[in-house]
Design an enzyme around this catalytic site. Structure first.
Site, mmCIF file in Angstrom:
data_model
loop_
_atom_site.group_PDB
_atom_site.id
_atom_site.type_symbol
_atom_site.label_atom_id
_atom_site.label_comp_id
_atom_site.label_asym_id
_atom_site.label_seq_id
_atom_site.Cartn_x
_atom_site.Cartn_y
_atom_site.Cartn_z
ATOM 1 N N ARG A 237 0.929 -1.215 -0.171
ATOM 2 C CA ARG A 237 -0.152 -0.120 -0.030
ATOM 3 C C ARG A 237 0.849 1.215 -0.061
ATOM 4 N NH1 ARG A 237 -3.009 -2.648 -1.688
ATOM 5 N NH2 ARG A 237 -5.629 -3.057 -1.066
ATOM 6 N N GLU A 266 -3.412 7.416 -4.546
ATOM 7 C CA GLU A 266 -3.767 6.629 -5.735
ATOM 8 C C GLU A 266 -5.198 7.581 -6.315
ATOM 9 O OE1 GLU A 266 -3.735 2.440 -6.282
ATOM 10 O OE2 GLU A 266 -2.097 2.513 -5.044
ATOM 11 N N HIS A 284 -0.553 -0.180 -10.186
ATOM 12 C CA HIS A 284 -1.379 -1.133 -9.125
ATOM 13 C C HIS A 284 -1.632 -2.360 -9.926
ATOM 14 C CE1 HIS A 284 -3.444 -1.181 -5.029
ATOM 15 N NE2 HIS A 284 -2.984 -2.293 -5.577
HETATM 16 C C1 GLV Z 1 -4.537 -5.121 -4.194
HETATM 17 O O1 GLV Z 1 -3.838 -4.261 -4.106
HETATM 18 C C2 GLV Z 1 -5.065 -5.845 -3.637
HETATM 19 O O2 GLV Z 1 -5.218 -5.589 -2.206
HETATM 20 O O3 GLV Z 1 -5.827 -7.069 -4.128
#
Ligand code: GLV
Ligand code: GLV
Length: 327
Positions: A237, A266, A284
């Site tokens: 994160r 983000e 991501h």
């Molecule tokens: C991606 O970041 C997830 O949490 O699946």
């Protein structure tokens, strides 16, 4: 009447077959996240929702959407949902753990290799027609084999990432809220405090969840402790790393490089990161493989259907709900 389910973004449709059989399914037709206003209006009257990390399901949205029994997040993380408030309201929140562990750990390795061997920059150089023949100092990277790996977070993904280091004869250090004997057995890693890990690791990969404790756990002071050749990878994160501090560290060559799949705010990214060569930026995509994204649908669907049957869904993450439900 069949229960109604809203899916807030197009997802692989194959595994939606079972859901379509049991429910009336609505899918956001746009190739973009819904705004907060749209979340409220489009999801009104739904019994279940398959939602994305880009949906901010806060108290207001939850209050507005009375009647929803389950928010099945299409992700392993669920920091986009006020899951405690959902629990207070008797609404289940579920995630998709396990199936994306390999894909996310693989991406962390891909980023590490890309940064250590200057892959992205050298690709650009080659495409631009600049390659004029073999040269002794063209894109000098650093060895991965034999180096010291620092893993922050010893959950499923951190553990999978560390296990994959075996072929590279690495010394593995790890830091976690608490030592994890299973992790040590599987990976041969040594538990150290954060400071030791930052000082000794050549490559650091973050695999912790975002919590009040992990927010900005890597900031100005932490970058100062790192080695000059350090590479930091974040597929967990964004806010775990202070993005402004990272820019400083990269600009001042305090560390060697960074590979990022997640960002502090983000989809915004610190603009200065775009100008730096020693950083690789992915949008991501940790779990973005065809196989994984399909399995994630299967899990979300299984959770939705379990909730509609009145069961505690298998991947319910808001434990209060789990404890309070009367079945
Ligand atoms: C991606 O970041 C997830 O949490 O699946
Ligand atoms: C996520 O699945 C983790 O436990 O690392």
């Amino acid at each position: 009447m069949k229960p109604k389910v809203y899916i807030t973004y197009k997802i692989p449709e194959g595994p939606l077959k079972t859901l379509n059989e049991h429910c009336e399914v609505y899918i956001n037709p746009e190739e973009r996240p819904l705004t907060k206003q749209e979340l409220c209006t489009e999801l009104k009257g739904m019994d279940g929702v398959i939602c994305m990390l880009s949906d901010n399901i806060d108290k207001e949205v939850i209050d507005y959407l009375k009647g929803v029994k389950i928010f099945a997040n299409y992700a392993v993380g669920y920091n986009n949902i006020d899951f405690n408030y959902a629990a207070d309201m008797g609404i289940a929140v579920t995630n998709t753990p396990g199936v994306l562990t390999n894909a996310t750990a693989d991406l962390a390795w891909a980023l590490l290799f890309s940064v250590a061997r200057c892959i992205v920059d050298s690709d650009r150089y080659t495409r631009e027609g600049k390659f004029k023949g073999w040269a002794p100092t063209l894109y000098l990277g650093q060895d991965i084999t034999g180096k010291t790996l620092g893993v922050i977070g010893a959950g499923r993904i951190g553990s999978n990432f560390a296990r994959k280091a075996k072929g590279f004869d690495m010394k593995i250090l790890y830091h976690n809220r608490k030592p994890n004997a299973e992790f040590e057995k599987e990976t041969g890693a040594i538990y150290v405090d954060k400071e030791t890990l930052l000082k000794e690791a050549d490559f650091i990969s973050v695999h912790a969840p975002l919590t009040a404790e992990t927010k900005h756990m890597i900031s100005y002071n932490e970058f100062r402790l790192m080695r000059k050749n350090a590479i930091i990878i974040n597929t967990a994160r964004g806010p775990i790393i202070d993005e402004k501090a990272l820019v400083e560290a990269l600009k001042n060559k305090q560390i060697w490089g960074a590979g990022l799949d997640v960002y502090e705010n983000e989809p915004s990214i610190e603009p200065e990161l775009f100008d730096l060569e020693n950083v690789v930026l992915a949008p991501h995509i940790g779990s973005a493989t065809t196989e994984t994204r399909e399995k994630m649908v299967e899990i979300a669907v299984a959770n939705i259907l379990a909730a509609f049957r009145g069961e505690v869904p298998p991947n319910c993450v808001n434990t209060e709900y789990r404890n309070n439900i009367n079945i």
